[in-house]
Design a protein around this motif. Sequence first.
Motif, PDB file in Angstrom:
ATOM      1  N   GLN A   1       3.822  13.706   8.916  1.00 40.56           N
ATOM      2  CA  GLN A   1       4.047  14.560   7.745  1.00 40.56           C
ATOM      3  C   GLN A   1       2.866  14.432   6.774  1.00 40.56           C
ATOM      4  O   GLN A   1       2.306  15.420   6.321  1.00 40.56           O
ATOM      5  N   GLN A   2       2.468  13.194   6.466  1.00 42.73           N
ATOM      6  CA  GLN A   2       1.313  13.031   5.577  1.00 42.73           C
ATOM      7  C   GLN A   2       0.037  13.524   6.257  1.00 42.73           C
ATOM      8  O   GLN A   2      -0.757  14.264   5.665  1.00 42.73           O
ATOM      9  N   LEU A   3      -0.131  13.110   7.519  1.00 46.65           N
ATOM     10  CA  LEU A   3      -1.353  13.467   8.247  1.00 46.65           C
ATOM     11  C   LEU A   3      -1.581  14.976   8.209  1.00 46.65           C
ATOM     12  O   LEU A   3      -2.668  15.457   7.884  1.00 46.65           O
TER      13      LEU A   3
ATOM     14  N   ASP B   1      -9.942  16.252   2.340  1.00 47.38           N
ATOM     15  CA  ASP B   1      -9.749  15.841   0.946  1.00 47.38           C
ATOM     16  C   ASP B   1      -8.297  16.119   0.560  1.00 47.38           C
ATOM     17  O   ASP B   1      -7.518  16.611   1.386  1.00 47.38           O
ATOM     18  N   GLN B   2      -7.902  15.772  -0.663  1.00 46.08           N
ATOM     19  CA  GLN B   2      -6.497  15.913  -1.072  1.00 46.08           C
ATOM     20  C   GLN B   2      -6.403  16.081  -2.581  1.00 46.08           C
ATOM     21  O   GLN B   2      -5.723  15.336  -3.271  1.00 46.08           O
ATOM     22  N   GLU B   3      -7.127  17.087  -3.099  1.00 52.43           N
ATOM     23  CA  GLU B   3      -7.140  17.307  -4.558  1.00 52.43           C
ATOM     24  C   GLU B   3      -5.748  17.604  -5.095  1.00 52.43           C
ATOM     25  O   GLU B   3      -5.463  17.359  -6.256  1.00 52.43           O
TER      26      GLU B   3
ATOM     27  N   GLY C   1       0.865  -1.188   0.000  1.00 54.41           N
ATOM     28  CA  GLY C   1       0.000   0.000   0.000  1.00 54.41           C
ATOM     29  C   GLY C   1       0.890   1.222   0.000  1.00 54.41           C
ATOM     30  O   GLY C   1       2.107   1.115   0.177  1.00 54.41           O
ATOM     31  N   ILE C   2       0.304   2.378  -0.196  1.00 52.15           N
ATOM     32  CA  ILE C   2       1.119   3.606  -0.228  1.00 52.15           C
ATOM     33  C   ILE C   2       0.356   4.747   0.454  1.00 52.15           C
ATOM     34  O   ILE C   2      -0.867   4.675   0.614  1.00 52.15           O
ATOM     35  N   GLY C   3       1.074   5.782   0.843  1.00 54.25           N
ATOM     36  CA  GLY C   3       0.437   6.928   1.519  1.00 54.25           C
ATOM     37  C   GLY C   3      -0.172   6.461   2.836  1.00 54.25           C
ATOM     38  O   GLY C   3       0.469   5.777   3.628  1.00 54.25           O
TER      39      GLY C   3
ATOM     40  N   LEU D   1      -2.961  -6.620   0.702  1.00 52.85           N
ATOM     41  CA  LEU D   1      -3.077  -5.550  -0.284  1.00 52.85           C
ATOM     42  C   LEU D   1      -4.031  -4.495   0.273  1.00 52.85           C
ATOM     43  O   LEU D   1      -5.188  -4.791   0.546  1.00 52.85           O
ATOM     44  N   VAL D   2      -3.517  -3.272   0.465  1.00 54.67           N
ATOM     45  CA  VAL D   2      -4.351  -2.241   1.083  1.00 54.67           C
ATOM     46  C   VAL D   2      -4.501  -1.048   0.158  1.00 54.67           C
ATOM     47  O   VAL D   2      -3.526  -0.365  -0.176  1.00 54.67           O
ATOM     48  N   SER D   3      -5.723  -0.832  -0.280  1.00 52.87           N
ATOM     49  CA  SER D   3      -6.005   0.365  -1.071  1.00 52.87           C
ATOM     50  C   SER D   3      -7.474   0.701  -0.903  1.00 52.87           C
ATOM     51  O   SER D   3      -8.342  -0.089  -1.297  1.00 52.87           O
TER      52      SER D   3
ATOM     53  N   GLY E   1      -7.432   8.128   4.020  1.00 52.56           N
ATOM     54  CA  GLY E   1      -6.262   7.248   4.103  1.00 52.56           C
ATOM     55  C   GLY E   1      -5.355   7.579   5.279  1.00 52.56           C
ATOM     56  O   GLY E   1      -4.944   6.701   6.040  1.00 52.56           O
ATOM     57  N   ARG E   2      -5.058   8.864   5.461  1.00 50.35           N
ATOM     58  CA  ARG E   2      -4.117   9.263   6.523  1.00 50.35           C
ATOM     59  C   ARG E   2      -4.728   9.161   7.908  1.00 50.35           C
ATOM     60  O   ARG E   2      -4.039   9.323   8.909  1.00 50.35           O
ATOM     61  N   PHE E   3      -6.044   8.903   7.978  1.00 43.92           N
ATOM     62  CA  PHE E   3      -6.716   8.724   9.267  1.00 43.92           C
ATOM     63  C   PHE E   3      -7.113   7.249   9.449  1.00 43.92           C
ATOM     64  O   PHE E   3      -7.963   6.951  10.288  1.00 43.92           O
TER      65      PHE E   3
ATOM     66  N   MET F   1       0.326  17.507   6.471  1.00 47.65           N
ATOM     67  CA  MET F   1       0.516  18.265   5.222  1.00 47.65           C
ATOM     68  C   MET F   1      -0.532  17.930   4.168  1.00 47.65           C
ATOM     69  O   MET F   1      -0.926  18.793   3.384  1.00 47.65           O
ATOM     70  N   GLU F   2      -1.003  16.661   4.123  1.00 49.13           N
ATOM     71  CA  GLU F   2      -2.051  16.333   3.156  1.00 49.13           C
ATOM     72  C   GLU F   2      -3.393  16.884   3.635  1.00 49.13           C
ATOM     73  O   GLU F   2      -4.274  17.184   2.837  1.00 49.13           O
ATOM     74  N   SER F   3      -3.547  17.025   4.953  1.00 49.75           N
ATOM     75  CA  SER F   3      -4.822  17.520   5.487  1.00 49.75           C
ATOM     76  C   SER F   3      -4.924  19.029   5.405  1.00 49.75           C
ATOM     77  O   SER F   3      -5.936  19.579   4.970  1.00 49.75           O
TER      78      SER F   3
END
Length: 526
Positions: free
Chosen positions: A351-353, A494-496, A153-155, A209-211, A269-271, A355-357
């Motif tokens: 960082q993802q949590l 969201d993460q447009e 998985g990613i992100g 497999l995680v998506s 995803g980040r949550f 910055m993507e939020s």
Amino acid sequence: MITWNNLDTIPAYQELLKVAPVELAEAMTGEKGAERVRKYSVPMAAGLSCNYAAKQVDDKILEVLAKLAEETQLAGKFEALYNGEVINTGEKRMVLHHLTRGQLGEAVVADGVDKRSFYVQQQEKIAELANKVHSGEITNAAGEKFTTVVQIGIGGSDLGPRAMYLALENWAKVNHTFKMEARFISNVDPDDAAAVLNTIDVARSLFVLVSKSGTTLETLTNESFVKDALKKAGLEPSRHMIAVTSETSPLAQSDEYLAAFFMDDYIGGRFSSTSGVGGAVLSLAFGPEVFARFLEGAAEEDKLARNRDMYANPAMLDALIGVYERNVLGYQNTAVLPYSQALSRFPAHLQQLDMESNGKSVNRFGEPVDYVTGPVIFGEPGTNGQHSFYQLLHQGTDIIPLQFVGFRDSQMGTDVVIQESTSQQKLCANVAAQIVAFACGKADDNRNKNFEGGRPSSIVIGEQLTPEALGALLSHFENKVMFQGFVWNINSFDQEGVQLGKVLAKKVLAHDTDGALKAYSDLLNI
Ligand SMILES: O=P(O)(O)OC[C@H]1O[C@](O)(CO)[C@@H](O)[C@@H]1O
């Protein structure tokens, strides 16, 4: 009645801009400093506490921040969120990750299903599978037990679960709950999958497999990469793969998996570390009981985030101090510095949590905002970071607020006394020293050796990094990010901003390019 307004229209924010800032070096020196350390601390769940003595706040500033919390209706907005209001306006979705660890408010029903029951049911299904794998009821074709679990998985489908696994790996080993080694494949760089596959026994590996979307290029590519390796080893992929996805994703329709577990579009995803996304790999690696303890820690911390009183709500308080640093003091970055090797990937997850939020420049109605939002987040564990980038933190031209995390005890308990102190004592001594060095500095006639000080930090302190403490830590930062999004009046869910690059990469692969994109494609020989 909840209203959503931009920060610069809030009276308390205008007041905050006028309050005199704290001279941190002065405030933290001598007995005054000791008094602040005793006073500016808030209890968290699982025996953690958040000490913010070395932040540039005082009673006056805190009073205005409490007003800001009131005027931006932070508690009411959180209540609306956990009661199932459509908070993710961009994607027109509810935001339900809190329900994976507890019921904070009213029952939330979507598509005729009680969502808390749905998430618990998935956890139970995962626990059942994990127990069967551990007992040997589910084995490979040769009847051998699975020894390794590999998450693909990613992100958000990688960073959180990976950080949580590393955080508890050694704890589980010494507490005799360690069941299976976990590995992670995320990057579409073929060397990532190849390197993992080279070091495991594929015949005795179970791949998760995680998506959530079931459409992520990297993850689907790596799935095929792994299936190919399984086939080449004479193994049937469907006996080695489980899926974690949303019920509406293309993967959910497939019968090519040993089992499938579901989350949904209401969990970003980040949550998603506390959903099946983290649940499958952590339950397989450490057993479902450890995962349940992790959820309990998060649930307890979530309850604190409901407090209307900012002084008893660590996530809200932390969020507001962060807003003060970003919007009033103008700091652009935050460094996450855990003094715990087990938290080595925790900064990457935050960082993802964060910055993507909160990396947004329009409000929740799509209108540009006239103030800055989320900071740049980076970090490494201490004390390693001290020998790397702390030079800039101490003497660079930018002031970077610091988020320390530390524990009184190590996880493994193996330690030695060298020069009259243990390694754990040395670790803790260093974090205490750094907080004071950053805050107070040290005058020196030699400008090169002069430390200005005035560099703010806070620290989350715990007894030991247990599953409960980890859950509480995770929840704290998730809720902090959420509260900051509310203050900034942006949609944190969201993460447009990640889409354009994905679209252009597809064009490159389809050779549908011109201009600079074509020139770069040629340069890279695609
Ligand atoms: O779980 P998925 O749908 O494969 O998405 C993975 C990641 O990709 C992103 O959508 C960003 O591209 C993240 O938000 C998400 O965590």
